[in-house]
Design a protein around this motif. Structure first.
Motif, PDB file in Angstrom:
ATOM      1  N   ASP A  69       0.874  -1.050   0.029  1.00 47.07           N
ATOM      2  CA  ASP A  69      -0.097   0.140   0.104  1.00 47.07           C
ATOM      3  C   ASP A  69       0.723   1.128   0.007  1.00 47.07           C
ATOM      4  O   ASP A  69       1.322   1.675   1.102  1.00 47.07           O
ATOM      5  N   GLN A  71       0.379   4.380  -0.698  1.00 44.00           N
ATOM      6  CA  GLN A  71      -0.222   5.633   0.069  1.00 44.00           C
ATOM      7  C   GLN A  71       0.059   5.622   1.588  1.00 44.00           C
ATOM      8  O   GLN A  71       0.574   6.460   2.040  1.00 44.00           O
ATOM      9  N   LYS A  72      -0.190   4.542   2.021  1.00 51.19           N
ATOM     10  CA  LYS A  72      -0.187   4.177   3.386  1.00 51.19           C
ATOM     11  C   LYS A  72       1.194   4.164   4.011  1.00 51.19           C
ATOM     12  O   LYS A  72       1.636   4.955   5.068  1.00 51.19           O
ATOM     13  N   ARG A  75       3.007   7.951   3.516  1.00 47.21           N
ATOM     14  CA  ARG A  75       2.534   8.903   4.508  1.00 47.21           C
ATOM     15  C   ARG A  75       3.117   8.407   5.853  1.00 47.21           C
ATOM     16  O   ARG A  75       3.417   9.364   6.801  1.00 47.21           O
ATOM     17  N   LYS A  76       3.331   7.247   6.309  1.00 44.76           N
ATOM     18  CA  LYS A  76       3.983   6.930   7.505  1.00 44.76           C
ATOM     19  C   LYS A  76       5.267   7.281   7.780  1.00 44.76           C
ATOM     20  O   LYS A  76       5.677   7.883   8.703  1.00 44.76           O
ATOM     21  N   TYR A  92       2.617  15.174   5.935  1.00 46.03           N
ATOM     22  CA  TYR A  92       1.990  13.737   5.757  1.00 46.03           C
ATOM     23  C   TYR A  92       0.654  13.571   5.558  1.00 46.03           C
ATOM     24  O   TYR A  92       0.335  12.563   4.673  1.00 46.03           O
ATOM     25  N   GLU A  93      -0.245  14.424   5.991  1.00 43.59           N
ATOM     26  CA  GLU A  93      -1.599  14.197   6.002  1.00 43.59           C
ATOM     27  C   GLU A  93      -2.062  14.772   4.585  1.00 43.59           C
ATOM     28  O   GLU A  93      -3.326  14.358   4.252  1.00 43.59           O
TER      29      GLU A  93
END
Length: 392
Positions: A69, A71-72, A75-76, A92-93
């Motif tokens: 993933d 995207q996930k 961002r992490k 990050y959001e």
């Protein structure tokens, strides 16, 4: 010929630097593939990341049975680095993330799947006795400084620090030996809290604080009254990270290796699985060089390997001991061939390179690192090299 006195400079960049943001994301994608593919030996990853103001693009060629993933994961990584608020110019959001990954070319796969190198190229490895890690002193100190900046920021010791930072260290050498630090450059992203009344400069107090809290605990006895400090030399460093500069995977190859002390083959490391000899053979070169220096067979040792796509054995082995070798160059080549498997499969097996260890390599250099995951830093060949060299 060794100069009686000379100066040499190396730089490093911290985890919040745009290029290092990209390296960390690319290597984290690689780790996820190796962690989740049922047959990681068949995985092929060449992941590139690009970042600019408000936008991150992940692309490249990946062949795997695993699902990542993007995207996930991205961002992490951005959150963990510290881009958690719009005040840092990247968040990050809210940043946009685009995934443009496709599969590896079958033309490459048919040569790699049978054990050949994943590309042509030249790789260098080096070791020397300047530090306990057997690394050049300037790059070692530069890495320690940016690591210290991150520690101070994360511990809220200096609450005004942002994620982006750089360092640079100039070491004075006397008769080939490092003697002192001549100058130190610290570039630290910060908030408005430490601006003077003009709004154009950090306060003198904050600049001195960075020297006292970051530089001096690292450099210790290597600094003296003549050491020069350059802290955020433009005056301030409010705008940093992807807001101020684009970033790309693989743009800090000299930071990743030996700080410019020796040659670099040109290939980047991050985002590449170990069938790519740009990465794995560079790790093997370091392993070779470090073991030879640790064995006392040379004070400095450089090795170059060259490969061609689809062919397993290196095309050439070149070495340079800078006049410090205890045996001839020809004997060194014989020792290397006898003790190190230089094929891609042999390198992957001997250094255990199919583990998800790569995100940890993406900052603070790939060499001179402590930790069991950095197998190319082991000196487990020392006894055999000493014994065999004595017989040559």
């Amino acid at each position: 010929m060794v100069l009686r006195k000379h100066f040499f400079t190396s730089e490093s960049v911290g985890e919040g630097h745009p290029d290092k943001v990209c390296d960390q994301i690319s290597d984290s994608v690689l780790d996820e593939v190796l962690r989740n593919d049922k047959d990681p030996e068949r995985s092929r990853v060449a992941c590139e990341t690009y970042v600019t103001m408000g936008l991150l693009i992940v692309g490249g060629e990946i062949t795997t049975s695993a699902y990542v993933d993007i995207q996930k994961l991205a961002r992490k990584i951005i959150r963990d680095i510290g881009y958690t608020h719009p005040k840092y110019g990247f968040d990050y959001e809210t940043c946009a993330i685009v995934n443009t990954i496709n599969s590896q070319s079958p033309d490459i796969a048919q040569g790699v799947n049978v054990g050949g190198a994943g590309d042509q190229g030249i790789m260098f490895g080096y070791a020397c006795g300047e530090t306990k890690e057997l690394m050049p002193l300037p790059i070692t100190l530069a890495h320690q400084l940016v690591r210290r900046m991150a520690e101070v920021r994360r511990a809220n010791i200096l609450k005004y620090l942002g994620p982006d930072c750089k360092s640079q260290v100039t070491v004075e050498y006397d008769n080939g030996k490092p003697r002192r630090v001549d100058s130190v450059v610290l570039a630290c992203q910060h908030t408005e809290d430490v601006l003077d009344k003009t709004g154009k400069h950090m306060t003198a107090r904050a600049r001195q604080e960075l020297v006292e809290v970051i530089a001096k605990p690292i450099l210790k006895h290597l600094i003296d009254k003549n050491t020069k400090y350059y802290v955020n030399q433009t005056g301030k460093f409010l705008v940093g990270g992807p807001q101020s500069d684009t970033g790309m995977t693989g743009r800090k190859i000299i930071v990743d290796t030996y700080g410019g002390t020796v040659q670099h083959g040109g290939g980047a490391f991050s985002g590449k699985d170990p069938t790519k000899v740009d990465r794995s053979a560079a790790y093997m070169c370091r392993y070779v060089a470090k073991n030879i220096v640790a064995a006392g067979l040379a004070d400095k040792f450089l090795v170059q390997l060259s490969y061609v796509i689809g062919h397993a054995e290196p095309l050439s082995i070149f070495i340079d001991t800078y006049g410090t070798g205890k045996i001839s160059n020809e004997k060194f080549v014989s020792l290397i061939r006898r003790n190190f498997d230089l094929t891609p499969r042999g390198i992957i097996k001997s250094l255990n390179l199919l583990l998800p260890i790569y995100a940890k390599t993406a900052c603070y250099g790939h060499f001179g690192r402590l930790g069991s995951e950095f197998n190319w830093e082991k000196t487990d060949k020392v006894a055999a090299l000493k014994k065999q060299a004595a017989r040559l």
